[in-house]
Design an enzyme around this catalytic site. Structure first.
Site, short mmCIF file in Angstrom:
data_model
loop_
_atom_site.label_atom_id
_atom_site.label_comp_id
_atom_site.label_asym_id
_atom_site.label_seq_id
_atom_site.Cartn_x
_atom_site.Cartn_y
_atom_site.Cartn_z
CB CYS A 37 -0.85 0.00 1.27
SG CYS A 37 0.18 0.08 2.74
CG HIS A 66 3.77 -5.89 11.56
ND1 HIS A 66 2.60 -5.60 12.22
CD2 HIS A 66 4.77 -5.51 12.40
CE1 HIS A 66 2.87 -5.07 13.40
NE2 HIS A 66 4.17 -4.99 13.53
CD GLU A 126 -3.38 1.29 13.11
OE1 GLU A 126 -3.05 0.52 12.19
OE2 GLU A 126 -4.49 1.88 13.13
S1 SF4 Z 1 -2.92 2.35 7.35
FE1 SF4 Z 1 -1.47 0.64 7.14
S2 SF4 Z 1 -2.34 -0.67 5.57
FE2 SF4 Z 1 -3.41 1.30 5.43
S3 SF4 Z 1 -2.31 2.51 3.90
FE3 SF4 Z 1 -1.39 2.99 5.87
S4 SF4 Z 1 0.31 1.53 6.13
FE4 SF4 Z 1 -1.01 0.75 4.52
#
Ligand code: SF4
Length: 304
Positions: free
Chosen positions: A12, A41, A126
């Site tokens: 992403c 991760h 997170e």
């Molecule tokens: S919140 Fe996590 S999964 Fe979503 S865009 Fe950001 S890094 Fe990627």
């Protein structure tokens, strides 16, 4: 054997940015650069940045004074920034901007006098970072909860971890709404999580088995496996071809392959090569063209 690849899958925008940050920080400041918590991760990604000169640590206390440190994409507790200041560390923050958005919402609604409820998984990196932003109550939808600590007439704001199951989160939010009908609810599950879960739903309905490629500690990957299983399609989360058991793939099967937001595409291609399908297709998913800006300290580095 047929293989259908999921789309979108893999990196992403937040993960691309975090990896770029490590590489550009190494370029600008040289090795070693410390990284607090795995940058993302995925053990392969972590190993690769370590080979380039990054040192992964779990706590700020482990970092020598006056060093350069990158805080991982998952977001950090403000206490870590204070500790870094005491040690005179130069901090480059790789927190995904979509996680920072949740931090900002938490602070704003708390300042407005609302009680904050965070839907998330206890112990996830997170969640640890978000919980540190202000006082809040964590609801882990895998546990029993009551919310008896919040009075029925109090104003409530509900935030979520970015990488949860869309379906399970919506169930938890509905339960919270039954108790606090006027609760302000933010949908903080990010675009990448949502798109990958939507795609794996389609994939699971078309295949006999879904292989999710990625790390066991990736929330994103775990949720993809669960979504597939919830639709009755067996699913396994693996890193390497050697983990594939013969009984999973024997017979004329259609196998679906997807990967979480922190999985490099090379890992997917390695599995495809190993399985050597007679037919390889992919599903169309939601196109993604999101990119995030780098921290200002590194903008020049990117251009040069
Ligand atoms: S919140 Fe996590 S999964 Fe979503 S865009 Fe950001 S890094 Fe990627």
């Amino acid at each position: 054997m047929n293989i259908i690849l999921s789309n979108p899958r893999g990196f992403c925008a937040g993960v691309v940015r975090a990896i770029d940050i490590v590489e550009l920080t190494l370029k600008k400041y040289g090795s070693p650069v410390y990284v607090k918590h795995e940058i993302v991760h995925n053990q392969k990604v972590v190993k690769e940045v370590e080979q380039k000169g990054a040192i992964t640590v779990e706590n700020v206390e482990e970092i020598p004074n006056n060093s350069v440190v990158i805080f991982s994409a998952h977001g950090s507790n403000p206490k870590d920034f204070s500790k870094a200041k005491e040690k005179n560390l130069l901090v480059i923050d790789a927190t995904c901007p979509l996680v920072t958005k949740v931090h900002n919402e938490a602070k704003k609604y708390s300042n407005d006098g609302k009680k904050i409820i965070l839907v998330g998984h206890r112990g996830h990196q997170e969640v640890k970072g978000t919980m540190g932003q202000t006082s809040m109550t964590l609801i882990d939808e895998r546990e029993k909860w009551t919310l008896d600590n919040i009075k029925p007439d109090e104003e409530v704001a509900v935030l979520t971890q970015t990488t949860l199951s869309v379906k399970d989160t919506s169930k938890a939010v509905n339960q919270i709404k039954r108790k606090f009908p006027n609760a302000l609810v933010r949908n903080d599950i990010c675009y990448a999580t949502t798109n990958r879960q939507d795609a794996v739903k389609e994939l699971a309905l078309k295949t006999d088995l879904v292989l999710v490629i990625g790390s066991q500690n990736s929330s994103n990957c775990k949720r993809l496996q669960e979504v597939s299983e919830s639709l009755g399609t067996p699913s396994f989360l693996i890193m390497n071809p050697e983990e594939i058991l013969p009984e999973w793939i024997e017979g004329e099967k259609t196998i679906g392959i997807t990967s979480g937001a922190s999985t490099p595409e090379g890992m997917v291609q390695k599995i495809v090569q190993f399985l050597n399908p007679s037919n390889l297709t992919s599903i169309d998913g939601t196109p993604e063209n999101i990119t995030f800006k780098l921290p200002k300290e590194l903008e020049k580095e990117k251009k040069s």
